[in-house]
Design a protein around this motif. Structure first.
Motif, PDB file in Angstrom:
ATOM      1  N   ALA A  54       5.321  -1.585  18.738  1.00 25.06           N
ATOM      2  CA  ALA A  54       4.084  -1.292  18.209  1.00 25.06           C
ATOM      3  C   ALA A  54       3.883  -0.126  17.579  1.00 25.06           C
ATOM      4  O   ALA A  54       3.563   1.034  18.135  1.00 25.06           O
ATOM      5  CB  ALA A  54       2.993  -1.430  19.660  1.00 25.06           C
ATOM      6  N   THR A  55       3.771  -0.219  16.121  1.00 20.86           N
ATOM      7  CA  THR A  55       3.754   0.966  15.250  1.00 20.86           C
ATOM      8  C   THR A  55       3.237   0.777  14.027  1.00 20.86           C
ATOM      9  O   THR A  55       2.576  -0.602  13.862  1.00 20.86           O
ATOM     10  CB  THR A  55       5.099   1.498  14.728  1.00 20.86           C
ATOM     11  OG1 THR A  55       5.783   0.406  14.158  1.00 20.86           O
ATOM     12  CG2 THR A  55       6.162   1.657  16.217  1.00 20.86           C
ATOM     13  N   PRO A  56       2.777   1.440  12.946  1.00 18.23           N
ATOM     14  CA  PRO A  56       2.171   1.026  12.057  1.00 18.23           C
ATOM     15  C   PRO A  56       2.849  -0.040  10.938  1.00 18.23           C
ATOM     16  O   PRO A  56       2.390  -0.770  10.422  1.00 18.23           O
ATOM     17  CB  PRO A  56       2.424   2.337  10.796  1.00 18.23           C
ATOM     18  CG  PRO A  56       2.114   3.416  11.746  1.00 18.23           C
ATOM     19  CD  PRO A  56       3.169   2.975  13.206  1.00 18.23           C
ATOM     20  N   ARG A  57       4.291  -0.113  11.318  1.00 16.67           N
ATOM     21  CA  ARG A  57       5.001  -1.267  10.803  1.00 16.67           C
ATOM     22  C   ARG A  57       4.534  -2.762  11.471  1.00 16.67           C
ATOM     23  O   ARG A  57       5.119  -3.928  10.653  1.00 16.67           O
ATOM     24  CB  ARG A  57       6.497  -1.127  11.064  1.00 16.67           C
ATOM     25  CG  ARG A  57       6.865  -0.052  10.129  1.00 16.67           C
ATOM     26  CD  ARG A  57       8.582   0.073   9.830  1.00 16.67           C
ATOM     27  NE  ARG A  57       9.151   0.313  11.189  1.00 16.67           N
ATOM     28  CZ  ARG A  57      10.655  -0.148  11.610  1.00 16.67           C
ATOM     29  NH1 ARG A  57      11.315  -0.576  10.560  1.00 16.67           N
ATOM     30  NH2 ARG A  57      11.076   0.313  12.771  1.00 16.67           N
ATOM     31  N   THR A  58       3.801  -2.628  12.434  1.00 15.14           N
ATOM     32  CA  THR A  58       3.237  -3.918  12.924  1.00 15.14           C
ATOM     33  C   THR A  58       2.598  -4.569  11.960  1.00 15.14           C
ATOM     34  O   THR A  58       2.421  -6.002  11.880  1.00 15.14           O
ATOM     35  CB  THR A  58       2.669  -3.410  14.146  1.00 15.14           C
ATOM     36  OG1 THR A  58       3.553  -2.845  15.143  1.00 15.14           O
ATOM     37  CG2 THR A  58       1.780  -4.971  14.887  1.00 15.14           C
ATOM     38  N   LEU A  59       1.985  -4.000  11.129  1.00 16.75           N
ATOM     39  CA  LEU A  59       1.334  -4.719  10.030  1.00 16.75           C
ATOM     40  C   LEU A  59       2.400  -5.704   9.076  1.00 16.75           C
ATOM     41  O   LEU A  59       1.653  -6.747   8.892  1.00 16.75           O
ATOM     42  CB  LEU A  59       0.670  -3.694   9.050  1.00 16.75           C
ATOM     43  CG  LEU A  59      -0.558  -3.062   9.634  1.00 16.75           C
ATOM     44  CD1 LEU A  59      -1.085  -1.957   8.665  1.00 16.75           C
ATOM     45  CD2 LEU A  59      -1.829  -3.961  10.062  1.00 16.75           C
ATOM     46  N   ASN A  60       3.329  -5.080   9.038  1.00 14.36           N
ATOM     47  CA  ASN A  60       4.353  -6.253   8.257  1.00 14.36           C
ATOM     48  C   ASN A  60       4.677  -7.282   9.275  1.00 14.36           C
ATOM     49  O   ASN A  60       4.740  -8.405   8.575  1.00 14.36           O
ATOM     50  CB  ASN A  60       5.666  -5.240   8.228  1.00 14.36           C
ATOM     51  CG  ASN A  60       5.632  -4.233   7.274  1.00 14.36           C
ATOM     52  OD1 ASN A  60       4.768  -4.194   6.397  1.00 14.36           O
ATOM     53  ND2 ASN A  60       6.177  -3.132   7.335  1.00 14.36           N
ATOM     54  N   ALA A  61       4.466  -7.231  10.431  1.00 13.07           N
ATOM     55  CA  ALA A  61       4.835  -8.270  11.483  1.00 13.07           C
ATOM     56  C   ALA A  61       3.691  -9.220  11.164  1.00 13.07           C
ATOM     57  O   ALA A  61       3.889 -10.505  11.089  1.00 13.07           O
ATOM     58  CB  ALA A  61       5.031  -8.096  12.805  1.00 13.07           C
ATOM     59  N   VAL A  62       2.316  -8.621  11.247  1.00 14.68           N
ATOM     60  CA  VAL A  62       1.285  -9.476  11.089  1.00 14.68           C
ATOM     61  C   VAL A  62       1.179 -10.380   9.825  1.00 14.68           C
ATOM     62  O   VAL A  62       1.138 -11.406   9.779  1.00 14.68           O
ATOM     63  CB  VAL A  62      -0.110  -8.545  11.207  1.00 14.68           C
ATOM     64  CG1 VAL A  62      -1.314  -9.357  10.764  1.00 14.68           C
ATOM     65  CG2 VAL A  62      -0.287  -7.957  12.329  1.00 14.68           C
ATOM     66  N   ARG A  63       1.619  -9.559   8.739  1.00 11.62           N
ATOM     67  CA  ARG A  63       1.866 -10.655   7.382  1.00 11.62           C
ATOM     68  C   ARG A  63       2.843 -11.705   7.527  1.00 11.62           C
ATOM     69  O   ARG A  63       2.579 -12.565   7.003  1.00 11.62           O
ATOM     70  CB  ARG A  63       1.922  -9.379   6.301  1.00 11.62           C
ATOM     71  CG  ARG A  63       0.776  -8.374   5.955  1.00 11.62           C
ATOM     72  CD  ARG A  63       1.104  -7.601   4.987  1.00 11.62           C
ATOM     73  NE  ARG A  63       0.219  -6.555   4.552  1.00 11.62           N
ATOM     74  CZ  ARG A  63       0.347  -5.271   5.116  1.00 11.62           C
ATOM     75  NH1 ARG A  63       1.425  -4.831   5.582  1.00 11.62           N
ATOM     76  NH2 ARG A  63      -0.649  -4.372   4.853  1.00 11.62           N
ATOM     77  N   GLN A  64       4.023 -11.221   8.016  1.00 16.32           N
ATOM     78  CA  GLN A  64       4.957 -12.165   8.077  1.00 16.32           C
ATOM     79  C   GLN A  64       4.657 -13.523   8.887  1.00 16.32           C
ATOM     80  O   GLN A  64       4.785 -14.681   8.615  1.00 16.32           O
ATOM     81  CB  GLN A  64       6.298 -11.473   8.685  1.00 16.32           C
ATOM     82  CG  GLN A  64       7.544 -12.467   8.705  1.00 16.32           C
ATOM     83  CD  GLN A  64       8.777 -11.618   9.117  1.00 16.32           C
ATOM     84  OE1 GLN A  64       8.505 -10.560  10.332  1.00 16.32           O
ATOM     85  NE2 GLN A  64       9.783 -11.843   8.566  1.00 16.32           N
ATOM     86  N   VAL A  65       3.791 -13.099  10.167  1.00 19.45           N
ATOM     87  CA  VAL A  65       3.307 -14.312  10.891  1.00 19.45           C
ATOM     88  C   VAL A  65       2.459 -15.088  10.334  1.00 19.45           C
ATOM     89  O   VAL A  65       2.521 -16.239  10.159  1.00 19.45           O
ATOM     90  CB  VAL A  65       2.819 -13.791  12.245  1.00 19.45           C
ATOM     91  CG1 VAL A  65       2.182 -14.857  13.116  1.00 19.45           C
ATOM     92  CG2 VAL A  65       3.967 -13.163  13.169  1.00 19.45           C
ATOM     93  N   CYS A  66       1.553 -14.235   9.797  1.00 15.28           N
ATOM     94  CA  CYS A  66       0.354 -14.908   8.906  1.00 15.28           C
ATOM     95  C   CYS A  66       0.656 -15.896   7.841  1.00 15.28           C
ATOM     96  O   CYS A  66       0.161 -17.121   7.590  1.00 15.28           O
ATOM     97  CB  CYS A  66      -0.644 -13.996   8.404  1.00 15.28           C
ATOM     98  SG  CYS A  66      -1.809 -13.253  10.047  1.00 15.28           S
ATOM     99  N   ASP A  67       1.780 -15.470   7.121  1.00 15.62           N
ATOM    100  CA  ASP A  67       2.383 -16.088   6.037  1.00 15.62           C
ATOM    101  C   ASP A  67       3.094 -17.477   6.401  1.00 15.62           C
ATOM    102  O   ASP A  67       2.761 -18.515   5.886  1.00 15.62           O
ATOM    103  CB  ASP A  67       3.152 -15.256   5.122  1.00 15.62           C
ATOM    104  CG  ASP A  67       2.780 -14.203   4.283  1.00 15.62           C
ATOM    105  OD1 ASP A  67       1.339 -14.294   4.184  1.00 15.62           O
ATOM    106  OD2 ASP A  67       3.376 -13.171   3.897  1.00 15.62           O
ATOM    107  N   SER A  68       3.641 -17.201   7.566  1.00 19.38           N
ATOM    108  CA  SER A  68       4.333 -18.577   8.133  1.00 19.38           C
ATOM    109  C   SER A  68       3.193 -19.689   8.437  1.00 19.38           C
ATOM    110  O   SER A  68       3.676 -20.836   8.313  1.00 19.38           O
ATOM    111  CB  SER A  68       5.287 -18.122   9.389  1.00 19.38           C
ATOM    112  OG  SER A  68       6.072 -17.036   9.042  1.00 19.38           O
ATOM    113  N   LEU A  69       2.174 -19.118   9.600  1.00 16.98           N
ATOM    114  CA  LEU A  69       1.204 -19.829   9.850  1.00 16.98           C
ATOM    115  C   LEU A  69       0.542 -20.563   8.805  1.00 16.98           C
ATOM    116  O   LEU A  69       0.152 -21.846   8.971  1.00 16.98           O
ATOM    117  CB  LEU A  69       0.521 -19.435  10.797  1.00 16.98           C
ATOM    118  CG  LEU A  69       0.814 -18.840  12.292  1.00 16.98           C
ATOM    119  CD1 LEU A  69      -0.074 -18.226  13.322  1.00 16.98           C
ATOM    120  CD2 LEU A  69       1.745 -20.347  12.813  1.00 16.98           C
TER     121      LEU A  69
END
Length: 279
Positions: free
Chosen positions: A258-273
């Motif tokens: 849980a860090t600022p890089r979590t935003l990258n995870a959000v984008r990765q998941v959102c793009d996949s969905l």
């Protein structure tokens, strides 16, 4: 040595967070900082405390400068003797992952301990902002906290009306473990319109069976280890996610820390969905 966290009262999670907020507002700059988890290390750097770090956890590998700092903790425990020898002004702990006995011992010694507990995405910015009060230039961390929230809110607005997609997130294959609602990183998936097929499990990180996953019929499946998804090879034709090739391996550090890089995870998941919604 600073604020005594044993004065905190109330529920563990809320009480410690409120205590952190109330004490750090009046905090003064510190010279020697120790972090006890990889996400705490990243938060310290984001808050402008990177140069003050004298000890970190074994897996702290980001930013690259963290690799050069002495290791004082790992998944087995905390080296209390070494921490005492390093004479820190501030210790950033991970209450959910660090041994309670060791943390209690450090608290009793009077060390200032900031608990970096994170349950929600907003907490990332909160901790950066609060920790910045211990930095020589707090405006640096506060600027990063504002930038994080601006990007997070932008993503929330972008996906607030996204149609739901039923997903399964595999934490490990043997045993087969997933997560329930409210457990990290469920909020990442929820922001993107993901509906966890095991959201209502009574356990935060339930162990499930292959049969339960087959019955749940997830439209999308995720893991942070592509090889671990081989467990589903013989059932590819029975799972909608595999039938439509909606199976993705996510970056483990982005998602699990849980860090600022979590935003990258959000984008990765959102793009996949978003891809899953096209079929």
């Amino acid at each position: 040595m600073g604020y005594n966290w044993s004065r905190c009262r109330g529920s563990l999670a809320l009480g410690m967070l409120l205590c952190a907020m109330s004490s750090s507002v009046g905090a003064s700059p510190v010279q020697r900082v120790i972090s006890l988890s990889p996400h705490a290390t990243e938060l310290a750097f984001a808050a402008g405390l990177g140069a003050q770090l004298v000890g970190v956890s074994q897996s702290s590998d980001y930013p690259p400068a963290a690799k050069q700092i002495e290791r004082v903790a790992n998944f087995k425990g905390i080296n209390v003797d070494r921490i005492v020898a390093l004479q820190p002004d501030l210790i950033i702990s991970w209450p959910e992952g660090n041994p309670p006995k060791s943390l209690s011992m450090l608290k009793q010694m009077g060390y200032t301990i900031y608990p970096a507990s994170i349950r929600h995405l907003d907490d990332i910015a909160t901790h950066i902002r609060e920790l910045s009060h211990y930095a020589t230039h707090p405006e640096q961390g506060q600027k990063k906290a504002r930038a994080f929230m601006a990007q997070l809110n932008s993503l929330k607005r972008l996906y607030q009306h996204a149609s739901p997609v039923r997903y399964f997130y595999q934490i490990s294959a043997k045993p087969l473990i997933t997560m329930a609602r409210g457990s990290w990183p469920s909020e990442v998936f929820a922001l993107c319109g993901g509906v966890n097929v095991f959201a209502n499990s009574p356990s935060p990180y339930p162990q499930v069976s292959v049969e339960q996953v087959l019955l749940a019929q997830p439209t999308a499946m995720f893991s942070t280890n592509a090889n671990s998804m081989q467990v589903w090879k013989r059932w590819h034709e029975e799972l909608p996610a595999f039938q439509h090739q909606h199976v993705w391996a996510l970056n483990a550090d982005w998602l699990n820390r849980a860090t600022p890089r979590t935003l990258n995870a959000v984008r990765q998941v959102c793009d996949s969905l978003a891809q899953a919604r096209k079929n």
